[in-house]
Motif scaffolding. Structure first.
Motif, PDB file in Angstrom:
ATOM      1  N   ARG A   1     -21.859 -31.923  12.655  1.00 19.12           N
ATOM      2  CA  ARG A   1     -23.113 -32.652  12.471  1.00 19.12           C
ATOM      3  C   ARG A   1     -23.699 -33.060  13.818  1.00 19.12           C
ATOM      4  O   ARG A   1     -24.897 -32.910  14.068  1.00 19.12           O
ATOM      5  CB  ARG A   1     -22.873 -33.887  11.601  1.00 19.12           C
ATOM      6  CG  ARG A   1     -24.010 -34.894  11.562  1.00 19.12           C
ATOM      7  CD  ARG A   1     -25.279 -34.299  11.002  1.00 19.12           C
ATOM      8  NE  ARG A   1     -26.301 -35.315  10.816  1.00 19.12           N
ATOM      9  CZ  ARG A   1     -27.561 -35.040  10.486  1.00 19.12           C
ATOM     10  NH1 ARG A   1     -27.956 -33.785  10.297  1.00 19.12           N
ATOM     11  NH2 ARG A   1     -28.434 -36.021  10.313  1.00 19.12           N
ATOM     12  N   LEU A   2     -22.840 -33.574  14.696  1.00 15.65           N
ATOM     13  CA  LEU A   2     -23.326 -34.081  15.983  1.00 15.65           C
ATOM     14  C   LEU A   2     -23.641 -32.977  16.976  1.00 15.65           C
ATOM     15  O   LEU A   2     -24.224 -33.247  18.034  1.00 15.65           O
ATOM     16  CB  LEU A   2     -22.293 -35.054  16.558  1.00 15.65           C
ATOM     17  CG  LEU A   2     -22.112 -36.331  15.728  1.00 15.65           C
ATOM     18  CD1 LEU A   2     -20.927 -37.137  16.226  1.00 15.65           C
ATOM     19  CD2 LEU A   2     -23.387 -37.185  15.749  1.00 15.65           C
ATOM     20  N   ALA A   3     -23.307 -31.750  16.636  1.00 18.31           N
ATOM     21  CA  ALA A   3     -23.729 -30.621  17.466  1.00 18.31           C
ATOM     22  C   ALA A   3     -25.224 -30.376  17.342  1.00 18.31           C
ATOM     23  O   ALA A   3     -25.855 -29.818  18.249  1.00 18.31           O
ATOM     24  CB  ALA A   3     -22.968 -29.361  17.064  1.00 18.31           C
TER      25      ALA A   3
ATOM     26  N   LYS B   1     -16.951 -36.531  20.630  1.00 14.38           N
ATOM     27  CA  LYS B   1     -16.508 -37.345  21.764  1.00 14.38           C
ATOM     28  C   LYS B   1     -17.686 -37.894  22.559  1.00 14.38           C
ATOM     29  O   LYS B   1     -17.678 -39.062  22.990  1.00 14.38           O
ATOM     30  CB  LYS B   1     -15.590 -36.552  22.689  1.00 14.38           C
ATOM     31  CG  LYS B   1     -15.002 -37.393  23.814  1.00 14.38           C
ATOM     32  CD  LYS B   1     -14.055 -36.598  24.693  1.00 14.38           C
ATOM     33  CE  LYS B   1     -13.393 -37.509  25.723  1.00 14.38           C
ATOM     34  NZ  LYS B   1     -14.367 -38.235  26.584  1.00 14.38           N
ATOM     35  N   GLY B   2     -18.723 -37.069  22.763  1.00 15.00           N
ATOM     36  CA  GLY B   2     -19.899 -37.559  23.484  1.00 15.00           C
ATOM     37  C   GLY B   2     -20.573 -38.704  22.744  1.00 15.00           C
ATOM     38  O   GLY B   2     -20.969 -39.709  23.356  1.00 15.00           O
ATOM     39  N   TRP B   3     -20.704 -38.553  21.431  1.00 14.67           N
ATOM     40  CA  TRP B   3     -21.262 -39.618  20.585  1.00 14.67           C
ATOM     41  C   TRP B   3     -20.393 -40.858  20.637  1.00 14.67           C
ATOM     42  O   TRP B   3     -20.884 -41.978  20.794  1.00 14.67           O
ATOM     43  CB  TRP B   3     -21.373 -39.067  19.165  1.00 14.67           C
ATOM     44  CG  TRP B   3     -21.594 -40.036  18.050  1.00 14.67           C
ATOM     45  CD1 TRP B   3     -22.786 -40.481  17.562  1.00 14.67           C
ATOM     46  CD2 TRP B   3     -20.565 -40.647  17.231  1.00 14.67           C
ATOM     47  NE1 TRP B   3     -22.580 -41.333  16.489  1.00 14.67           N
ATOM     48  CE2 TRP B   3     -21.231 -41.448  16.270  1.00 14.67           C
ATOM     49  CE3 TRP B   3     -19.177 -40.575  17.220  1.00 14.67           C
ATOM     50  CZ2 TRP B   3     -20.540 -42.181  15.321  1.00 14.67           C
ATOM     51  CZ3 TRP B   3     -18.476 -41.308  16.272  1.00 14.67           C
ATOM     52  CH2 TRP B   3     -19.168 -42.106  15.330  1.00 14.67           C
ATOM     53  N   PHE B   4     -19.082 -40.668  20.521  1.00 11.96           N
ATOM     54  CA  PHE B   4     -18.134 -41.780  20.532  1.00 11.96           C
ATOM     55  C   PHE B   4     -18.243 -42.567  21.835  1.00 11.96           C
ATOM     56  O   PHE B   4     -18.315 -43.806  21.828  1.00 11.96           O
ATOM     57  CB  PHE B   4     -16.721 -41.227  20.357  1.00 11.96           C
ATOM     58  CG  PHE B   4     -15.648 -42.264  20.319  1.00 11.96           C
ATOM     59  CD1 PHE B   4     -15.205 -42.780  19.107  1.00 11.96           C
ATOM     60  CD2 PHE B   4     -15.062 -42.726  21.487  1.00 11.96           C
ATOM     61  CE1 PHE B   4     -14.200 -43.735  19.063  1.00 11.96           C
ATOM     62  CE2 PHE B   4     -14.060 -43.685  21.453  1.00 11.96           C
ATOM     63  CZ  PHE B   4     -13.632 -44.188  20.242  1.00 11.96           C
ATOM     64  N   ASP B   5     -18.265 -41.866  22.942  1.00 14.28           N
ATOM     65  CA  ASP B   5     -18.325 -42.542  24.241  1.00 14.28           C
ATOM     66  C   ASP B   5     -19.638 -43.298  24.410  1.00 14.28           C
ATOM     67  O   ASP B   5     -19.660 -44.399  24.986  1.00 14.28           O
ATOM     68  CB  ASP B   5     -18.157 -41.533  25.370  1.00 14.28           C
ATOM     69  CG  ASP B   5     -16.744 -40.957  25.438  1.00 14.28           C
ATOM     70  OD1 ASP B   5     -15.825 -41.544  24.836  1.00 14.28           O
ATOM     71  OD2 ASP B   5     -16.566 -39.905  26.091  1.00 14.28           O
TER      72      ASP B   5
END
Length: 230
Positions: A146-148, A186-190
């Motif tokens: 989804r976040l891609a 991971k990019g979203w999480f960070d």
């Protein structure tokens, strides 16, 4: 001032973060789930399912006090009260709501089972560990995909869907996950972890968090006391 009955768990963190993001005044009433405070009569009158978090808003929609349990319902209530973090347009609102329900119905329950069988279960059952670890990996894959193609879970804007999901992914190691295997996630999480309101929300009651490894805590959370009719 909204009263928040809570403890520093993923579901508690959702509401702490939401209140900070919305800049709503609140006070926290700790409910120590390891000692059994969630079974107190006063708390059960607010949260009949004996789960945290729960809130009491002294000024509800009609000017009277409003009590709510279930973290997803609380997020929706606070979004409505603050006019933030949930789109107004019907299409965009349901884009967000489907991912909120994905967290409530999938991410929370399944990752909770992964935690239980990998960390807390007194007997290590290979079948259960494999089942829920694989399900955790599958869910992380869904989020990563989804976040891609979307900056946030619910679309272009940060929303209650992100707030609901993020706290459950903070224990990725305990779920058998390598975060580097999911680069979009991971990019979203960070990015979310760096938000000041998120950091403030995670700090709420943090000093009271302790490992749930004592026999008393195990009995309260996973034993007969948990299933007693009240």
């Amino acid at each position: 001032m909204i009263e928040v009955y809570s403890w520093p768990t993923p579901n508690g963190h959702k509401v702490h973060i939401m209140l900070e993001e919305c800049d709503l005044p609140y006070k926290v009433i700790p409910v120590d789930i390891g000692s059994g405070a969630q079974f107190d009569t006063e708390f059960l009158s607010i949260s009949p399912n004996n789960k945290i978090p729960a809130i009491v808003d002294p000024v509800g929609p009609d000017g009277r006090p409003m009590a709510l349990f279930e973290s997803g319902a609380i997020l929706l209530y606070l979004a409505s009260k603050a006019g933030k973090l949930l789109p107004e347009s019907t299409r965009n609102k349901y884009e967000v709501l489907q991912w909120l329900m994905f967290q409530m119905g999938g991410v929370g329950p399944m990752l909770g089972q992964a935690h239980h069988f990998r960390i807390y279960a007194p007997e290590k059952i290979p079948y259960a560990i494999e089942r829920y670890t694989n399900e955790a990996k599958r869910l992380y894959g869904v989020i990563n995909k989804r976040l891609a193609s979307s900056r946030y879970l619910g679309g272009h804007d940060y929303s209650i869907a992100d707030i609901a999901t993020f706290p459950w992914l903070r224990s990725w190691k305990n779920q058998g996950i390598e975060l580097a295997d999911y680069p979009h996630l991971k990019g979203w999480f960070d990015e979310i972890a760096a938000r000041p309101a998120v950091q403030r929300g995670l700090a709420v009651l943090a000093e009271q968090r302790k490992p749930l490894v004592s026999e008393q805590a195990r009995e309260v959370l996973f034993g007969a006391k948990q299933y007693k009719q009240r």
